[in-house]
Motif scaffolding. Structure first.
Motif, short mmCIF file in Angstrom:
data_model
loop_
_atom_site.label_atom_id
_atom_site.label_comp_id
_atom_site.label_asym_id
_atom_site.label_seq_id
_atom_site.Cartn_x
_atom_site.Cartn_y
_atom_site.Cartn_z
N LEU A 381 0.83 -1.20 0.00
CA LEU A 381 0.00 0.00 0.00
C LEU A 381 0.87 1.26 0.00
N ALA A 382 1.94 1.25 0.80
CA ALA A 382 2.82 2.42 0.90
C ALA A 382 3.49 2.73 -0.43
N THR A 383 3.73 1.71 -1.24
CA THR A 383 4.40 1.91 -2.53
C THR A 383 3.41 2.08 -3.68
N GLU A 384 2.14 2.27 -3.36
CA GLU A 384 1.12 2.44 -4.41
C GLU A 384 1.49 3.53 -5.42
N PRO A 385 1.98 4.71 -5.00
CA PRO A 385 2.31 5.75 -5.99
C PRO A 385 3.47 5.36 -6.90
N PHE A 386 4.23 4.34 -6.50
CA PHE A 386 5.41 3.92 -7.26
C PHE A 386 5.16 2.62 -8.01
N SER A 387 3.93 2.14 -7.99
CA SER A 387 3.61 0.88 -8.64
C SER A 387 3.12 1.13 -10.06
N SER A 388 3.27 0.11 -10.88
CA SER A 388 2.82 0.19 -12.27
C SER A 388 1.31 -0.02 -12.33
N ALA A 390 -0.35 -1.03 -14.62
CA ALA A 390 -0.61 -2.25 -15.39
C ALA A 390 -0.62 -3.50 -14.52
N THR A 391 0.10 -3.46 -13.38
CA THR A 391 0.19 -4.64 -12.52
C THR A 391 -0.46 -4.44 -11.16
N ASN A 392 -0.99 -3.26 -10.90
CA ASN A 392 -1.62 -3.00 -9.60
C ASN A 392 -3.09 -2.65 -9.78
N PRO A 393 -3.96 -3.65 -9.70
CA PRO A 393 -5.39 -3.39 -9.85
C PRO A 393 -6.01 -2.72 -8.63
N ASP A 394 -5.24 -2.60 -7.53
CA ASP A 394 -5.77 -2.02 -6.30
C ASP A 394 -5.71 -0.50 -6.26
N ILE A 395 -5.07 0.12 -7.25
CA ILE A 395 -5.03 1.59 -7.27
C ILE A 395 -6.45 2.10 -7.55
N PRO A 396 -7.00 2.94 -6.67
CA PRO A 396 -8.34 3.48 -6.93
C PRO A 396 -8.38 4.24 -8.26
N GLU A 397 -9.48 4.11 -8.98
CA GLU A 397 -9.60 4.77 -10.29
C GLU A 397 -9.40 6.28 -10.19
N SER A 398 -9.85 6.84 -9.06
CA SER A 398 -9.75 8.30 -8.90
C SER A 398 -8.31 8.78 -8.73
N CYS A 399 -7.37 7.84 -8.56
CA CYS A 399 -5.98 8.20 -8.32
C CYS A 399 -5.13 8.19 -9.59
N LEU A 400 -5.75 7.92 -10.74
CA LEU A 400 -5.00 7.90 -12.00
C LEU A 400 -5.63 8.87 -12.99
N ASP A 401 -4.77 9.65 -13.66
CA ASP A 401 -5.29 10.56 -14.69
C ASP A 401 -5.30 9.86 -16.05
N GLY A 402 -5.63 10.59 -17.10
CA GLY A 402 -5.76 9.99 -18.43
C GLY A 402 -4.47 9.40 -18.95
N GLN A 403 -3.33 9.85 -18.43
CA GLN A 403 -2.03 9.31 -18.85
C GLN A 403 -1.48 8.30 -17.85
N GLN A 404 -2.36 7.81 -16.98
CA GLN A 404 -1.99 6.81 -15.97
C GLN A 404 -0.97 7.33 -14.97
N ARG A 405 -0.97 8.63 -14.75
CA ARG A 405 -0.12 9.21 -13.72
C ARG A 405 -0.87 9.23 -12.40
N TYR A 406 -0.12 9.13 -11.31
CA TYR A 406 -0.72 9.03 -9.98
C TYR A 406 -1.10 10.41 -9.46
N ILE A 407 -2.38 10.59 -9.08
CA ILE A 407 -2.89 11.86 -8.56
C ILE A 407 -2.80 11.82 -7.04
N TRP A 408 -1.78 12.42 -6.49
CA TRP A 408 -1.51 12.32 -5.05
C TRP A 408 -2.64 12.90 -4.22
N ALA A 409 -3.21 14.02 -4.63
CA ALA A 409 -4.22 14.70 -3.82
C ALA A 409 -5.50 13.88 -3.68
N ASN A 410 -5.74 12.96 -4.61
CA ASN A 410 -6.96 12.14 -4.56
C ASN A 410 -6.77 10.85 -3.77
#
Length: 468
Positions: A381-388, A390-410
């Motif tokens: 969980l702690a490494t979620e912002p550093f995970s791919s 493509a291989t991490n289905p646990d990333i909440p949808e609201s945490c990724l933008d259209g380019q699959q970048r991690y949205i920290w504030a969300n």
């Protein structure tokens, strides 16, 4: 948009002297300890006739009051006493009760300034006739628990510099301040006097001794200056050795705006993303390339040099100004090897690999398989912002933008981690984590807060792939 220079702190209360002598500080702490003792006695007597539930609730409120009183009294002293409190608030959450940690978190460097005559005397003692070569602004642009910062001009060249002037006597007071602080905690009855607490005080002593040695900080700043000289995303002040010493640091003045400024918030998302990417990438290089890390995640250690619109159109970029290299911590290769393995497992979101990475360190090796599995899940969980993605289905949808970048504030990652950590700790007789992991953990929390505040999105592939 033009850069905003740091504003002088001319609206702050000015004090004529510091309680830097051992006697003065002991007297101040003794008064605080006496008042605490009286409060405990009064609380015990008045609670004698309450039932157990009411007494527990009363003691909880009283503990909060005691903790806040301690923090308020410590805040009246500059020097290492305040710094000790700040360090314990940052790194001592597994040693101290939450009431104390919360109260110590209120200690900050936004304190009264030391009056110019005292600062001028200090400069005269340190620089001698060299002081005549400088025109120093008597109004400081920054204060801290250990030092005060003034702008100055080198008269012969017109160069704009800043002087980080250590308060007189604070370096000599470290050992006595640590002893006073421990005594105060003991009298307050809010902290058990354990070997873990002793270990942390020894660590804090080492960090403080290093932080008040400006010759060490000058050398560290010069290393980072050379490392980042070719990277246009960063500015590291250049040390001026002519006016630097063990208790005085002179460096180039680097303008910029604070992390929380409106000027920064008004930038486009792409520019904020670039600043955020730079902020997290420097942390990765500190840990995984250089093996030494600035351990203080304070926002005051950063500025952003904002490029004006015309310059941006001509290829200029916004730059992150790195200001403070006093609280530096080195890490050995064994720890860095484990950290890289943990990062690799996190990038691939692989629980089995994460468990395998947690070997070769006593803290992990002493865990049962069940506990190790729980902690591995926490690390995933702690490494979620550093995970791919493509291989991490646990990333909440609201945490990724259209380019699959991690949205920290969300992400609400900090609160999710806190809940998971509490659960993991309850699953076994929790041992104090190694100090090194706590330093790295705090650095990540600082980066998380930074990226959340500026509302940046980052590319995990760019962050992690160089270290896989």
């Amino acid at each position: 948009m033009a850069n905003e220079p740091s504003k002088p702190l001319n609206n702050k209360q000015s004090i004529d002297s510091l309680k830097t002598s051992g006697f003065e500080r002991r007297l101040s702490i003794a008064k605080t300890s006496l008042n605490i003792g009286r409060r405990w006695a009064g609380n015990s007597v008045s609670g004698m006739f309450l039932d157990k539930k009411a007494r527990t609730a009363r003691n909880q409120i009283f503990m909060e009051e005691q903790a806040n009183y301690i923090a308020a009294e410590l805040g009246k002293l500059k020097g290492s006493v305040v710094k000790i409190g700040q360090m314990l608030a940052l790194y001592g959450e597994h040693v101290l009760p939450p009431e104390i940690t919360r109260a110590l978190q209120t200690l900050n460097d936004d304190t009264a300034t030391l009056a110019w005559p005292k600062i001028e005397q200090t400069l005269q003692r340190t620089l001698g006739n060299k002081l005549n070569e400088l025109e120093v602004d008597p109004v400081p642009i920054g204060t801290a628990s250990l030092a005060q910062v003034h702008r100055a001009t080198v008269l012969a060249t017109g160069e704009q510099v800043v002087l980080k002037i250590q308060y007189p006597g604070v370096a000599d007071a470290i050992d006595s301040d640590l002893a006073l602080f421990k005594r105060l905690l003991k009298v307050s009855n809010v902290v058990p006097q354990t070997r873990s607490l002793d270990t942390w005080f020894e660590e804090i002593r080492d960090l403080l001794k290093n932080e008040v040695d400006y010759e060490v900080e000058a050398a560290t700043t010069e290393r980072f200056y050379e490392r980042l000289l070719a990277d246009p995303r960063y500015i590291v002040p250049k040390i001026n050795r002519t006016y630097s010493s063990k208790r005085l640091l002179c460096m180039t003045y680097e303008p910029g705006v604070s992390v929380t400024s409106e000027a920064l918030q008004s930038l486009s998302s792409e520019r904020l993303n670039a600043i955020g990417q730079a902020a997290i990438e420097i942390m990765m290089q500190e840990i995984f390339v250089w093996g030494e890390m600035q351990t203080d995640p304070n926002f005051g250690n950063y500025l952003v040099n904002i490029s004006d619109n015309d310059a941006c159109n001509n290829g200029e970029i916004d730059k992150l100004v790195l200001l403070d290299f006093g609280a530096i911590r080195q890490f050995d290769n064994a720890l860095l090897t484990i950290a890289r393995s943990l990062l690799r497992a996190g990038y691939h979101h692989d629980h089995t690999a994460m468990m395998a990475a947690m070997t070769g360190y006593d803290f992990f090796d002493s865990m049962s398989d069940k506990v190790r599995s729980n902690v591995a899940s926490l690390f995933l969980l702690a490494t979620e912002p550093f995970s791919s993605p493509a291989t991490n289905p646990d990333i909440p949808e609201s945490c990724l933008d259209g380019q699959q970048r991690y949205i920290w504030a969300n992400s609400k990652l900090h609160s999710r981690l806190s809940a998971s950590a509490t659960q993991a700790m309850q699953s076994f007789e929790f041992n104090l984590p190694p100090k090194e992991f706590m330093f790295i953990s705090r650095k990540f929390i600082g980066a998380y807060t930074f990226l959340t505040v500026i509302d940046a999105s980052t590319d995990s592939s760019k962050l992690v792939k160089p270290y896989l």
